[in-house]
Design a protein around this motif. Structure first.
Motif, PDB file in Angstrom:
ATOM      1  N   CYS A 258       0.834  -1.205   0.000  1.00  0.00           N
ATOM      2  CA  CYS A 258       0.000   0.000   0.000  1.00  0.00           C
ATOM      3  C   CYS A 258       0.868   1.255   0.000  1.00  0.00           C
ATOM      4  O   CYS A 258       0.599   2.213  -0.731  1.00  0.00           O
ATOM      5  CB  CYS A 258      -0.914  -0.027   1.222  1.00  0.00           C
ATOM      6  SG  CYS A 258      -2.158   1.290   1.263  1.00  0.00           S
TER       7      CYS A 258
ATOM      8  N   ASP B   3     -11.455  -9.173   5.635  1.00  0.00           N
ATOM      9  CA  ASP B   3     -11.510  -8.036   4.713  1.00  0.00           C
ATOM     10  C   ASP B   3     -10.156  -7.679   4.142  1.00  0.00           C
ATOM     11  O   ASP B   3     -10.042  -6.719   3.367  1.00  0.00           O
ATOM     12  CB  ASP B   3     -12.097  -6.807   5.423  1.00  0.00           C
ATOM     13  CG  ASP B   3     -13.534  -7.005   5.839  1.00  0.00           C
ATOM     14  OD1 ASP B   3     -14.256  -7.736   5.135  1.00  0.00           O
ATOM     15  OD2 ASP B   3     -13.936  -6.462   6.882  1.00  0.00           O
TER      16      ASP B   3
ATOM     17  N   ALA C  65      -4.399 -11.573  -4.928  1.00  0.00           N
ATOM     18  CA  ALA C  65      -5.520 -10.633  -4.863  1.00  0.00           C
ATOM     19  C   ALA C  65      -5.315  -9.605  -3.759  1.00  0.00           C
ATOM     20  O   ALA C  65      -5.607  -8.412  -3.931  1.00  0.00           O
ATOM     21  CB  ALA C  65      -6.831 -11.392  -4.642  1.00  0.00           C
ATOM     22  N   GLN C  66      -4.822 -10.058  -2.600  1.00  0.00           N
ATOM     23  CA  GLN C  66      -4.565  -9.135  -1.503  1.00  0.00           C
ATOM     24  C   GLN C  66      -3.505  -8.101  -1.875  1.00  0.00           C
ATOM     25  O   GLN C  66      -3.654  -6.907  -1.600  1.00  0.00           O
ATOM     26  CB  GLN C  66      -4.115  -9.901  -0.262  1.00  0.00           C
ATOM     27  CG  GLN C  66      -5.212 -10.677   0.442  1.00  0.00           C
ATOM     28  CD  GLN C  66      -4.669 -11.486   1.608  1.00  0.00           C
ATOM     29  OE1 GLN C  66      -3.636 -12.155   1.496  1.00  0.00           O
ATOM     30  NE2 GLN C  66      -5.355 -11.433   2.741  1.00  0.00           N
TER      31      GLN C  66
ATOM     32  N   ARG D 175      -4.889  -5.637  -4.297  1.00  0.00           N
ATOM     33  CA  ARG D 175      -5.891  -4.784  -3.649  1.00  0.00           C
ATOM     34  C   ARG D 175      -5.244  -3.689  -2.808  1.00  0.00           C
ATOM     35  O   ARG D 175      -5.657  -2.520  -2.856  1.00  0.00           O
ATOM     36  CB  ARG D 175      -6.817  -5.641  -2.777  1.00  0.00           C
ATOM     37  CG  ARG D 175      -7.898  -4.835  -2.076  1.00  0.00           C
ATOM     38  CD  ARG D 175      -9.056  -5.711  -1.642  1.00  0.00           C
ATOM     39  NE  ARG D 175      -8.667  -6.737  -0.683  1.00  0.00           N
ATOM     40  CZ  ARG D 175      -8.653  -8.043  -0.960  1.00  0.00           C
ATOM     41  NH1 ARG D 175      -8.979  -8.476  -2.168  1.00  0.00           N
ATOM     42  NH2 ARG D 175      -8.307  -8.906  -0.032  1.00  0.00           N
ATOM     43  N   TRP D 176      -4.189  -4.026  -2.073  1.00  0.00           N
ATOM     44  CA  TRP D 176      -3.593  -3.029  -1.196  1.00  0.00           C
ATOM     45  C   TRP D 176      -2.683  -2.070  -1.953  1.00  0.00           C
ATOM     46  O   TRP D 176      -2.591  -0.892  -1.595  1.00  0.00           O
ATOM     47  CB  TRP D 176      -2.879  -3.707  -0.033  1.00  0.00           C
ATOM     48  CG  TRP D 176      -3.882  -4.147   0.989  1.00  0.00           C
ATOM     49  CD1 TRP D 176      -4.404  -5.399   1.163  1.00  0.00           C
ATOM     50  CD2 TRP D 176      -4.532  -3.311   1.940  1.00  0.00           C
ATOM     51  NE1 TRP D 176      -5.337  -5.399   2.163  1.00  0.00           N
ATOM     52  CE2 TRP D 176      -5.432  -4.122   2.663  1.00  0.00           C
ATOM     53  CE3 TRP D 176      -4.451  -1.958   2.263  1.00  0.00           C
ATOM     54  CZ2 TRP D 176      -6.242  -3.625   3.686  1.00  0.00           C
ATOM     55  CZ3 TRP D 176      -5.248  -1.450   3.287  1.00  0.00           C
ATOM     56  CH2 TRP D 176      -6.134  -2.282   3.982  1.00  0.00           C
TER      57      TRP D 176
ATOM     58  N   THR E   4      -3.407  -1.062  -4.903  1.00  0.00           N
ATOM     59  CA  THR E   4      -4.429  -0.208  -5.499  1.00  0.00           C
ATOM     60  C   THR E   4      -4.996   0.772  -4.482  1.00  0.00           C
ATOM     61  O   THR E   4      -5.255   1.946  -4.799  1.00  0.00           O
ATOM     62  CB  THR E   4      -5.548  -1.057  -6.104  1.00  0.00           C
ATOM     63  OG1 THR E   4      -4.999  -1.957  -7.077  1.00  0.00           O
ATOM     64  CG2 THR E   4      -6.602  -0.194  -6.768  1.00  0.00           C
ATOM     65  N   ALA E   5      -5.199   0.310  -3.246  1.00  0.00           N
ATOM     66  CA  ALA E   5      -5.725   1.194  -2.201  1.00  0.00           C
ATOM     67  C   ALA E   5      -4.782   2.368  -1.964  1.00  0.00           C
ATOM     68  O   ALA E   5      -5.220   3.522  -1.837  1.00  0.00           O
ATOM     69  CB  ALA E   5      -5.935   0.408  -0.905  1.00  0.00           C
TER      70      ALA E   5
END
Length: 292
Positions: free
Chosen positions: A202, A291, A265-266, A269-270, A272-273
């Motif tokens: 992230c 989550d 995926a995790q 996702r992070w 991207t966050a």
């Protein structure tokens, strides 16, 4: 991302160190060695036991070769992986210096083969990592050529910069006390280790979001705005180092309870966050396990 050719990227504290790598043993042109090296580099673990058939990876001792030279302009960084890493390190230190009071620059060692560190040997067989013992990132640019030349994987400029930015995320966690507050508590998809890695992803995404706004002393932007293709390249790199992907490639099976870095995926996702919402979106430790 692409550097502006006339940007001044000199002044990096990055250093070169190490000795070459030699491969011994039979097989078809060392293909098994390349596969294992890829897995080692992606995971930061030593999977040489998978080689079998007496094949060995041998590395020499480390020696300090001095500062990275020939890295003065954005054109140099666009042309050479080592220079790109050195230039990116300058940007990352400047970026985090604006967020963290009293920030101290991370060290960066460009490894050629192997070199000793306070955290053990850095080598082709361990891959990029951050060592809290000397607040230094160790990375071998051969990581990128293995991905690209042997497997045709995407390993463009932004993917390379993401890898380094992830390791600098660990430096931030170290000097701000996050590592100490959330020590390793085992493995698994919601473990502190996985949360630590996802937060570093992230942080990397947050830096990418702001990187095009960074300028050298003369006011020239270091880099151009990333294209969607370059962002996709970074996301591809994040996905390729997911625990589930690595496990499936290595053994054909996926065991979430042994995860240390998070699933593909995790990790996507992070990253991207952070890219979408910035540093404030990166508190992976307050999120419920389901989550993540």
């Amino acid at each position: 991302m692409t550097f502006n050719e006339n940007a001044n990227v000199g002044g990096s504290k990055a250093r070169r160190r190490g000795a070459g790598i030699a491969v011994a043993g039979g097989g078809v042109a060392g293909l098994g060695v390349v596969v294992v090296l890829l897995l080692n580099l992606l995971t930061g673990g030593d999977l040489s036991g998978l080689l079998g058939d007496g094949t060995q990876v041998q590395t020499g001792g480390g020696s300090d070769e001095g500062a990275v030279e020939g890295c003065r302009t954005g054109a140099d960084a666009n042309r050479d992986d080592t220079c790109r890493l050195a230039a990116t390190s300058t940007m990352l230190d400047e970026y985090w210096g604006t967020y963290i009071k009293g920030y101290q620059d991370a060290g960066l060692v460009i490894v050629d083969g192997s070199t000793p560190t306070p955290c053990g040997t850095a080598s082709n067989a361990t891959g990029p990592f951050y060592c809290p013992g000397d607040a230094t990132v160790y990375i071998d640019p051969a990581f990128f050529s293995v991905l690209h030349q042997q497997f045709g994987a995407t390993s463009g400029n932004l993917a390379q910069m993401y890898v380094l930015a992830h390791e600098y995320g660990h430096h931030v966690q170290d000097i701000t006390g996050i590592m100490q507050k959330y020590p390793n508590n085992g493995t698994g998809p919601a473990s502190n280790g996985v949360r630590t890695e996802l937060q570093a992803d992230c942080f990397a995404g947050a830096w990418v979001q702001d990187a095009a706004g960074q300028k050298d002393a003369a006011g020239v932007a270091y880099i151009k705005e990333p294209t969607q293709a370059q962002i996709d390249d970074a996301l591809n790199a994040a996905a390729s180092v997911g625990d589930d992907h690595i496990q499936k490639e290595a053994t054909g099976r996926v065991n979430p309870e042994s995860w240390t870095h998070g699933s593909s995926a995790q990790r996507v996702r992070w990253f991207t966050a952070g890219y979408r919402d910035g540093v404030n979106a990166c508190d992976t430790f307050s999120v419920a396990g389901g989550d993540l």
